[in-house]
Every structure is written in C-alpha cells, then in structure tokens.
Write an enzyme that holds these catalytic residues in place. Structure first.
Site, short mmCIF file in Angstrom:
data_model
loop_
_atom_site.label_atom_id
_atom_site.label_comp_id
_atom_site.label_asym_id
_atom_site.label_seq_id
_atom_site.Cartn_x
_atom_site.Cartn_y
_atom_site.Cartn_z
CB VAL A 224 -0.80 0.02 1.09
CG1 VAL A 224 -1.73 1.42 1.44
CG2 VAL A 224 -2.20 -1.09 1.08
CD GLU A 225 2.68 3.70 3.77
OE1 GLU A 225 3.01 4.73 3.18
OE2 GLU A 225 1.95 3.67 4.81
CB THR A 226 6.52 2.32 -1.69
OG1 THR A 226 6.98 1.33 -1.06
CG2 THR A 226 6.81 3.34 -0.40
#
Length: 370
Positions: free
Chosen positions: A153-155
């Site tokens: 989700v983050e990167t």
C-alpha cells in the site's frame, strides 16, 4: 537502363536559369523578411525562476535555532540546512483538506490497492523474501501478510517512494502548514518536530540532508517512515551494522514488524470480525462515539444492538464499531479489535488499515504451496 551523365562520370549540367542581380537582391530581402517574421512569431521562453528558499526568512532562522537546541545540533549547521530548503507550494496544496462534503467511498478506495498490478508485485515480493518474512514473524509475532500489505500500500514494493526532497517538504510544512486544516496548529508542530528529527538523523548517519527524497509529507523509504519513526522503530535486520530503509529489503521488513510490535500487536488475535445489527435495540450513535478506539467488551457491544457470531462472541478484549462510507450506497461495518487499532497507528484511517489487511491476505491466498 538508360545511361545518365552522372553514371558515365560526366558532370551534370545546371539547367536552372540564372537570376539577374536585382532579382537576387529582391529574393534576399524577401528571405530576410520571412525569417524576421518567423522569429517574431516564435514565443520567447523565459528562464524558470530560481527556487525560493528560506535563507532570508526570519521565522525559518528562529525555527533553526529552536530545533538545534532541541536536537543538540550545531545552530550554524541547522541554519545552513533550513536556509537551503526550497519552498514547495505543491506540498502546501497537497496537505490542504478535501472540500467539505466530499464523500468517502470504501469500495473505490479498496479498488486502488486490491488490483492486479499490486497483487502480482506482492506475490513476487513475498516469494523472493519469504525467509526474511518468516523470520520477522517468528521474532515479532507480526504476520507476514500484514508486513506485505503495508509495503504494498505504501510504495508498491519500493516502486513509488516519493520525489520531494525531504528537507524541502518538512521545512515547508513546518513553516507554512495550511491554516485552513482543522488541526493546523497540532500538525504544524508535528512537522516542526519531524524536521528536527530528520536533521539529527542525517547528522548521525552522515547523510547530506539535501539528498534524501520522499513523500510530500516527508515520509521516507519503502515503508514510508517519518524521521521520528525511523529513529524509534527502524532496525538493522540484516546485521550489516547500518539501517537502510531505501535499499535493504531485510531492514524494511524487520522495521515494519518492529513498528507494529512496539505499538502492541497481539500475536494470534484477529484484526476484525463481521458485524450486523438488531435494529430493535440498536444505539448506533453510542457505538460510533469512540470512533476506531476499541472501547466495548462483547456484552456491552451486543447490548447496544451489535450482533456477533462464532469466535467473535469469545473475543477477550475490547471492540470498536468501524464505519466505512460507500459514497451514495449504505456504509459497511465491522467490529475492530485492538489489533485493528494497532494497524491504524501506521496511518490514522480505518480505510487504510482495512486495505492493508485485505491486500496482504489476498496475496497470501494466491501463493503457491511452500
């Protein structure tokens, strides 16, 4: 083939008629005029303005002195670094709150992350780093699916770590956080503190503060840690004597697991349960009042009209009623546990937490057998 003069090695004759001297002069005048007209029509590109820095800003220098004292850093060095920071209007714009009345939509939010590209990348990541994920799960008790979900989700597994210089983003938000934000005072103080943590981190690790790049909020590396989180939670999981969340996947995995463990992750506890309602005794306002903070034991939760089934009825801890808006459609609800709340410590959003959980679990379900 018919032979030509060139084919026989003879010079070709120039049969074009020669212009008289007046005609040649007139042609040159016309050509010059045409060139001048074309030049006049070509827009002149102005040089890009020089980036605006905080070198001459009195508030910036006052902040530099304050942060230098708080972090035990050389004031002249801190002044130099903050003075070199470039003001980023895009960062201010991105930090402004969404217009009031903008509907949230869990289905649309989920679709951004539970999608084929991220699922395939997550499966490759899991298979490539399976041993490290299993070691992190053993040492910290945090499931591999949660670690994989967060990084995805983050990167998108390191593909999108941000293009803003961290120094610029943090300095801009520390000095010019948008005042229309409902929590502007607290958020601006947060970014002032993060700027101090970033400068100390750079000093301790021998980094040039003007080099690292991250998100518009100043988050860094594959797990998008803020500087204070880097200092508090990042671990040297590969044992090479340094912590690197930009290039060492082992450090990234270990640091995410350590983050959740430190915030109180309870191994073996569910993150959430299905919930439905008995409308004859439903007190929805009371159930939603604590927001995402688990506040009700099972008897109290069910007494207010929430209906649980199976193992949820045996849950030993507290629960929260989590509401997820679906635009113009009816909301979705779930019963969140203390572990669900721990996931929201990474990003204060129930939508984010559920996306992380579901991404990791969906990837895990599609893995080939060990």
């Amino acid at each position: 083939m018919a032979a030509t003069g060139l084919a026989q090695g003879k010079p070709a004759l120039n049969t074009a008629p020669l212009l008289s001297r007046p005609a040649r002069s007139l042609a040159l005048i016309v050509l010059a005029a045409s060139c001048a007209l074309a030049a006049a029509r070509t827009p002149v590109r102005k040089p890009a303005p020089a980036p605006e820095t905080y070198a001459t800003s009195a508030p910036a220098m006052a902040l530099a002195d304050e942060l230098a004292q708080a972090q035990g850093l050389d004031p002249a060095w801190v002044r130099q670094q903050i003075g070199a920071a470039q003001r980023q209007p895009a960062v201010i714009r991105l930090m402004r709150p969404a217009p009031s009345g903008t509907p949230k939509n869990w289905a649309a939010y989920r679709a951004r992350f539970i999608e084929p590209v991220r699922l395939r990348a997550g499966e490759r990541f899991w298979l490539e780093h399976r041993d490290t994920l299993e070691r992190a799960e053993r040492e910290y008790g945090v499931p591999a699916s949660l670690i994989v979900g967060v990084i995805g989700v983050e990167t998108l597994y390191g593909r999108h770590t941000g293009n803003f210089r961290v120094l610029d983003a943090l300095s801009t938000l520390a000095l010019e956080f948008p005042p229309e934000h409902p929590r502007a005072v607290a958020r601006q103080q947060f970014f002032r503190d993060e700027l101090g943590h970033f400068l100390r981190l750079a000093r301790e690790q021998g980094l040039d503060p003007q080099t690292p790049r991250g998100s518009y909020a100043g988050a860094m590396g594959w797990p998008q840690f803020m500087p204070s989180s880097w200092q508090r939670f990042a671990v040297d999981f590969n044992g090479d004597g340094r912590i690197d969340l930009f290039h060492s996947v082992e450090d990234v995995i270990g640091s995410v697991a350590h983050y959740f463990k430190t915030y109180g992750w309870q191994s073996g506890q569910a993150t959430h349960y299905p919930v439905r309602f008995d409308n004859s005794r439903l007190d929805l306002d009371a159930l939603l009042a604590p927001d995402i903070l688990p506040s009700f034991d099972v008897p109290t939760f069910t007494a207010k009209g929430a209906v649980l089934d199976g193992e949820a009825l045996q849950h030993p801890g507290k629960l929260a009623l989590i509401e997820l808006q679906n635009g113009s459609e009816p909301p979705s609800y779930l019963a969140g546990t203390d572990n669900f709340y721990v996931v929201t410590r990474y990003n204060w959003s129930s939508y984010y937490a559920l996306a992380v959980i579901e991404l990791g679990r969906t990837i895990e379900a599609g893995l080939p057998p060990r």
